[in-house]
Design a protein around this motif. Structure first.
Motif, PDB file in Angstrom:
ATOM      1  N   GLN A 210       0.335  -1.388   0.260  1.00  8.90           N
ATOM      2  CA  GLN A 210      -0.021   0.007  -0.037  1.00  8.90           C
ATOM      3  C   GLN A 210       0.768   1.449   0.111  1.00  8.90           C
ATOM      4  OE1 GLN A 210      -2.906  -0.303   3.105  1.00  8.90           O
ATOM      5  NE2 GLN A 210      -3.765  -2.245   2.514  1.00  8.90           N
ATOM      6  N   ASN A 211       0.385   2.306  -0.456  1.00  8.34           N
ATOM      7  CA  ASN A 211       1.281   3.672  -0.432  1.00  8.34           C
ATOM      8  C   ASN A 211       0.814   3.919   0.909  1.00  8.34           C
ATOM      9  OD1 ASN A 211       2.600   5.917  -1.414  1.00  8.34           O
ATOM     10  ND2 ASN A 211       0.707   6.415  -2.794  1.00  8.34           N
ATOM     11  N   PHE A 212       1.876   4.215   2.041  1.00  2.34           N
ATOM     12  CA  PHE A 212       1.562   5.134   3.231  1.00  2.34           C
ATOM     13  C   PHE A 212       2.590   6.414   3.050  1.00  2.34           C
ATOM     14  CE2 PHE A 212       1.842   0.493   4.671  1.00  2.34           C
ATOM     15  CZ  PHE A 212       0.633   0.344   4.589  1.00  2.34           C
ATOM     16  N   ASN A 213       1.643   7.489   3.450  1.00  5.17           N
ATOM     17  CA  ASN A 213       1.920   8.526   3.469  1.00  5.17           C
ATOM     18  C   ASN A 213       3.145   9.072   5.503  1.00  5.17           C
ATOM     19  OD1 ASN A 213       2.974  11.347   3.786  1.00  5.17           O
ATOM     20  ND2 ASN A 213       0.982  11.829   3.266  1.00  5.17           N
ATOM     21  N   TYR A 214       4.748   9.455   4.820  1.00  6.74           N
ATOM     22  CA  TYR A 214       5.110   9.475   5.484  1.00  6.74           C
ATOM     23  C   TYR A 214       6.081  10.822   6.443  1.00  6.74           C
ATOM     24  CZ  TYR A 214       5.792   3.801   5.949  1.00  6.74           C
ATOM     25  OH  TYR A 214       5.721   2.649   5.793  1.00  6.74           O
ATOM     26  N   LYS A 215       5.239  11.606   5.393  1.00  8.74           N
ATOM     27  CA  LYS A 215       5.435  12.997   5.714  1.00  8.74           C
ATOM     28  C   LYS A 215       5.560  13.260   6.717  1.00  8.74           C
ATOM     29  CE  LYS A 215       3.591  17.691   4.888  1.00  8.74           C
ATOM     30  NZ  LYS A 215       2.666  18.468   3.833  1.00  8.74           N
ATOM     31  N   HIS A 216       4.867  13.038   7.827  1.00  9.32           N
ATOM     32  CA  HIS A 216       4.888  13.079   9.392  1.00  9.32           C
ATOM     33  C   HIS A 216       5.801  12.540  10.474  1.00  9.32           C
ATOM     34  CE1 HIS A 216       0.654  15.539   8.878  1.00  9.32           C
ATOM     35  NE2 HIS A 216       1.561  16.241   8.119  1.00  9.32           N
ATOM     36  N   TYR A 217       6.550  11.480   9.645  1.00  9.65           N
ATOM     37  CA  TYR A 217       7.747  10.816  10.364  1.00  9.65           C
ATOM     38  C   TYR A 217       8.733  11.271  11.200  1.00  9.65           C
ATOM     39  CZ  TYR A 217      11.382   7.518  11.576  1.00  9.65           C
ATOM     40  OH  TYR A 217      12.409   6.554  12.206  1.00  9.65           O
ATOM     41  N   PRO A 218       8.259  10.779  12.611  1.00  6.11           N
ATOM     42  CA  PRO A 218       7.914   9.714  13.298  1.00  6.11           C
ATOM     43  C   PRO A 218       6.929  10.574  14.215  1.00  6.11           C
ATOM     44  CG  PRO A 218       9.289  10.970  14.426  1.00  6.11           C
ATOM     45  CD  PRO A 218       9.624  11.805  13.163  1.00  6.11           C
ATOM     46  N   LEU A 219       6.052  11.022  13.645  1.00  6.07           N
ATOM     47  CA  LEU A 219       4.266  11.124  14.699  1.00  6.07           C
ATOM     48  C   LEU A 219       4.098  10.988  13.115  1.00  6.07           C
ATOM     49  CD1 LEU A 219       5.218  14.679  16.316  1.00  6.07           C
ATOM     50  CD2 LEU A 219       4.535  12.581  17.105  1.00  6.07           C
ATOM     51  N   GLN A 365      20.367  11.883   8.024  1.00  6.08           N
ATOM     52  CA  GLN A 365      19.629  12.480   6.711  1.00  6.08           C
ATOM     53  C   GLN A 365      19.298  10.891   6.051  1.00  6.08           C
ATOM     54  OE1 GLN A 365      19.413  14.815   3.943  1.00  6.08           O
ATOM     55  NE2 GLN A 365      17.107  14.983   2.995  1.00  6.08           N
ATOM     56  N   GLN A 366      20.475  10.151   5.413  1.00  8.44           N
ATOM     57  CA  GLN A 366      19.660   8.853   4.699  1.00  8.44           C
ATOM     58  C   GLN A 366      19.458   7.468   5.924  1.00  8.44           C
ATOM     59  OE1 GLN A 366      20.266   8.672   1.467  1.00  8.44           O
ATOM     60  NE2 GLN A 366      19.990   6.722   1.622  1.00  8.44           N
ATOM     61  N   GLN A 367      20.060   7.392   6.417  1.00  8.24           N
ATOM     62  CA  GLN A 367      19.395   6.497   7.716  1.00  8.24           C
ATOM     63  C   GLN A 367      17.921   7.073   7.562  1.00  8.24           C
ATOM     64  OE1 GLN A 367      21.243   6.523  11.126  1.00  8.24           O
ATOM     65  NE2 GLN A 367      22.894   5.773  10.274  1.00  8.24           N
ATOM     66  N   ILE A 368      17.060   8.111   8.062  1.00 11.51           N
ATOM     67  CA  ILE A 368      15.641   8.455   8.393  1.00 11.51           C
ATOM     68  C   ILE A 368      14.575   8.313   6.849  1.00 11.51           C
ATOM     69  CG2 ILE A 368      14.241  10.322   8.146  1.00 11.51           C
ATOM     70  CD1 ILE A 368      16.232  11.577   9.969  1.00 11.51           C
ATOM     71  N   ARG A 369      15.449   8.460   5.522  1.00 14.67           N
ATOM     72  CA  ARG A 369      15.428   7.974   4.163  1.00 14.67           C
ATOM     73  C   ARG A 369      15.156   6.576   3.442  1.00 14.67           C
ATOM     74  NH1 ARG A 369      13.185  11.671   1.479  1.00 14.67           N
ATOM     75  NH2 ARG A 369      13.083  10.698  -0.433  1.00 14.67           N
ATOM     76  N   GLU A 370      16.205   5.849   4.087  1.00 13.41           N
ATOM     77  CA  GLU A 370      15.890   3.860   4.360  1.00 13.41           C
ATOM     78  C   GLU A 370      14.579   4.034   5.080  1.00 13.41           C
ATOM     79  OE1 GLU A 370      19.714   2.673   5.575  1.00 13.41           O
ATOM     80  OE2 GLU A 370      20.592   3.427   4.434  1.00 13.41           O
ATOM     81  N   LEU A 380      11.657  14.557  10.207  1.00 15.46           N
ATOM     82  CA  LEU A 380      12.931  14.616  10.856  1.00 15.46           C
ATOM     83  C   LEU A 380      13.386  15.183   9.835  1.00 15.46           C
ATOM     84  CD1 LEU A 380      13.044  14.049  14.082  1.00 15.46           C
ATOM     85  CD2 LEU A 380      13.382  11.562  13.304  1.00 15.46           C
ATOM     86  N   GLU A 381      13.158  14.825   8.537  1.00 15.06           N
ATOM     87  CA  GLU A 381      14.719  15.788   7.923  1.00 15.06           C
ATOM     88  C   GLU A 381      14.382  17.149   7.968  1.00 15.06           C
ATOM     89  OE1 GLU A 381      14.871  12.880   3.930  1.00 15.06           O
ATOM     90  OE2 GLU A 381      13.151  12.845   4.542  1.00 15.06           O
ATOM     91  N   TYR A 382      13.411  18.103   8.466  1.00 18.75           N
ATOM     92  CA  TYR A 382      13.306  19.111   8.721  1.00 18.75           C
ATOM     93  C   TYR A 382      14.445  19.710   9.485  1.00 18.75           C
ATOM     94  CZ  TYR A 382       9.891  19.312   5.303  1.00 18.75           C
ATOM     95  OH  TYR A 382       9.114  19.718   3.810  1.00 18.75           O
ATOM     96  N   LEU A 383      15.023  18.069  10.053  1.00 19.29           N
ATOM     97  CA  LEU A 383      16.043  18.871  11.473  1.00 19.29           C
ATOM     98  C   LEU A 383      17.816  19.196  11.127  1.00 19.29           C
ATOM     99  CD1 LEU A 383      17.010  19.059  14.619  1.00 19.29           C
ATOM    100  CD2 LEU A 383      16.956  17.000  14.760  1.00 19.29           C
ATOM    101  N   ALA A 384      17.587  18.238   9.528  1.00 17.13           N
ATOM    102  CA  ALA A 384      19.177  17.958   9.324  1.00 17.13           C
ATOM    103  C   ALA A 384      18.804  18.927   7.943  1.00 17.13           C
ATOM    104  CB  ALA A 384      18.796  16.853   8.492  1.00 17.13           C
ATOM    105  N   VAL A 425      18.459  30.682  16.182  1.00 15.27           N
ATOM    106  CA  VAL A 425      18.609  29.956  14.860  1.00 15.27           C
ATOM    107  C   VAL A 425      18.422  29.097  14.510  1.00 15.27           C
ATOM    108  CG1 VAL A 425      19.959  30.129  12.113  1.00 15.27           C
ATOM    109  CG2 VAL A 425      20.400  32.343  14.301  1.00 15.27           C
ATOM    110  N   LEU A 426      18.899  27.819  14.831  1.00 16.49           N
ATOM    111  CA  LEU A 426      19.271  26.341  14.695  1.00 16.49           C
ATOM    112  C   LEU A 426      17.235  25.949  15.483  1.00 16.49           C
ATOM    113  CD1 LEU A 426      19.667  23.393  13.927  1.00 16.49           C
ATOM    114  CD2 LEU A 426      21.394  23.987  16.086  1.00 16.49           C
ATOM    115  N   VAL A 427      17.275  26.304  16.379  1.00 20.85           N
ATOM    116  CA  VAL A 427      15.611  25.641  16.885  1.00 20.85           C
ATOM    117  C   VAL A 427      14.263  26.797  16.338  1.00 20.85           C
ATOM    118  CG1 VAL A 427      14.345  25.273  19.668  1.00 20.85           C
ATOM    119  CG2 VAL A 427      17.303  25.037  18.929  1.00 20.85           C
ATOM    120  N   GLY A 428      15.066  27.824  16.691  1.00 21.32           N
ATOM    121  CA  GLY A 428      13.821  28.653  15.711  1.00 21.32           C
ATOM    122  C   GLY A 428      13.414  28.071  14.617  1.00 21.32           C
ATOM    123  N   LEU A 429      14.814  27.667  13.471  1.00 24.20           N
ATOM    124  CA  LEU A 429      14.260  26.845  12.168  1.00 24.20           C
ATOM    125  C   LEU A 429      13.492  25.909  12.260  1.00 24.20           C
ATOM    126  CD1 LEU A 429      17.841  27.538  10.165  1.00 24.20           C
ATOM    127  CD2 LEU A 429      15.018  28.588   9.390  1.00 24.20           C
TER     128      LEU A 429
END
Length: 440
Positions: A210-219, A365-370, A380-384, A425-429
């Motif tokens: 099935q086609n799942f949406n992981y946009k909100h991973y890990p939430l 980030q690559q580990q998250i992509r896997e 979670l990639e937005y943290l990277a 800046v880091l936490v605000g981003l």
């Protein structure tokens, strides 16, 4: 010491922005708490993002009023930087709380069914005047496991109750989306129900792609659905939920084993639905140029929410140490000739260090992509991405410090500006990306 005129102007502007943000927060709170019910398909009210942003603005401008960073003393600027960092971190935490407690049900496939009346009304509305043979069908799910980002393995029992008009070729259930065929569906019992109808049940263990949406991973929250056909596919047989075999239906864990094994996921709702499909074939049942319309297909939906604390904590700890190393490096960046022999600072050394950290973040980030598969960006990639932006800033800061030009803003208190801005800046981003992902 008299206060400069520009500082007095900055103080008045800060107070004005504080009162404006306070008014905005009051308006957003009134609109948010004034809603009588949550948004359709959600358990949280809409408008939480605007309320959160306005409250963070109140906190930021309130901290500016108290700390007075416009006086440009290191102590006051450091207090403002710490306050801003804590406010952004609190905003991230509030967002996580809201999202994790929002029981989303709008991911159900097709038209939701909560009672026999709903299924009867749907069939009358979509196939008026068509004589249908309704076959009550029920499901009991015992376990589910995500075997890949696109595949989930589900096992349990499915049953059907038949009237005297149901022929043998119409008895049975097919899972058309099963990747391993139908060999994993085995008959478990064949008996009579208390109302005298024939009752047949099967144990199934199927892998569904099935086609799942992981946009909100890990939430993220996923809907795992079991799509069912009658054995006599593309006839007037239609599978309907056997609501009589369950308590009054509501969005809970009805139809699930209370000890169900889900491997890192927690089921929070189940629901029946009808889905309509426009097929470009008739499976040979009739010719294409003759009147033909397929019956609605029955779905059993299971809403799953990821147990996010473990994945989130692990990634945050790793990212925190990477960010802490980047922050400590700023204390080495200097143009002070007295400190330079001890630290050995050079623009090339700083650039090499920034590139090394960049590679570490890329691997993370690559580990998250896997985990999420080749889909759109996950949360979670937005943290990277936030770290990429900050590393780029460190890179630029090192180059400017390594040049001979006079930049008073950069060289103020021996690169103090970059040090003070780093965490806000880091936490605000990351806070901005958090709101953008979950409120967008």
């Amino acid at each position: 010491m008299p206060v400069p005129r520009w500082a007095r102007t900055a103080a008045r502007v800060t107070w004005g922005l504080f009162f404006l943000s306070l008014v905005a927060a009051c308006v957003c709170a009134y609109l948010y708490f004034g809603r009588e019910s949550p948004s359709p398909g959600h358990t949280e009210r809409a408008g939480w993002a605007s309320l959160l942003i306005s409250c963070c603005a109140v906190g930021l401008f309130g901290a500016a009023v108290l700390c007075k960073p416009y006086l440009l003393t290191v102590h006051r600027c450091a207090l403002m930087a710490g306050a801003a960092t804590l406010i952004f971190a609190a905003g991230i935490g509030v967002t996580w709380y809201v999202v994790s407690h929002d029981q989303v049900t709008d991911t159900i496939v097709g038209a939701p069914l909560l009672s026999e009346r709903d299924s009867t009304a749907f069939l009358a509305r979509t196939l008026p005047g068509v004589k249908l043979r309704q076959i009550p069908t029920g499901i009991f799910v015992q376990s589910s496991k995500f075997t890949s980002p696109e595949e989930v393995e589900v096992s349990g029992y499915v049953w059907q109750r038949y009237g005297a008009d149901v022929p043998a070729q119409s008895m049975g259930v097919v899972f058309p989306e099963a990747t391993d065929g139908y060999d994993e569906v085995q008959e478990a019992y064949d008996t009579r129900s208390t109302d005298g109808r024939r009752l047949k049940g099967w144990h199934f263990k199927v892998t569904l792609r099935q086609n799942f949406n992981y946009k909100h991973y890990p939430l993220d929250k996923q809907n795992v659905w079991l799509r069912m056909w009658s054995k006599a596919t593309f006839t007037n047989d239609v599978l309907v939920p056997d609501f009589a075999a369950y308590p009054p239906w509501r969005y809970g864990r009805i139809g699930l084993d209370q000890d169900t094994v889900t491997s890192g996921w927690s089921p929070y709702y189940t629901g029946w639905s009808f889905g309509m499909h426009d097929y470009t074939m008739t499976q040979g049942l009739t010719d294409w140029d003759k009147p033909f319309k397929s019956a609605p297909e029955l779905y059993f939906n299971v809403g799953m929410e990821r147990e996010w604390a473990g994945p989130m904590t692990g990634r945050l700890i790793q990212s925190f140490f990477i960010s802490a190393v980047m922050f400590l490096a700023l204390f080495v960046f200097t143009k002070d000739d007295g400190k330079n022999p001890r630290f050995g600072f050079s623009a090339w050394t700083a650039i090499s260090f920034a590139v090394t950290l960049l590679l570490v973040v890329v691997v993370d980030q690559q580990q998250i992509r896997e985990i999420a598969g080749d889909t759109s960006l996950t949360y979670l990639e937005y943290l990277a991405i936030s770290q990429y932006i900050v590393i780029t800033g460190i890179f630029a800061n090192a180059i400017m410090l390594g040049t001979d030009t006079d930049r008073r803003v950069i060289e103020w208190r021996d690169n103090m500006l970059a040090t003070l801005l780093y965490w806000p800046v880091l936490v605000g981003l990351f806070f901005g990306f958090t709101v953008l992902v979950f409120a967008g």
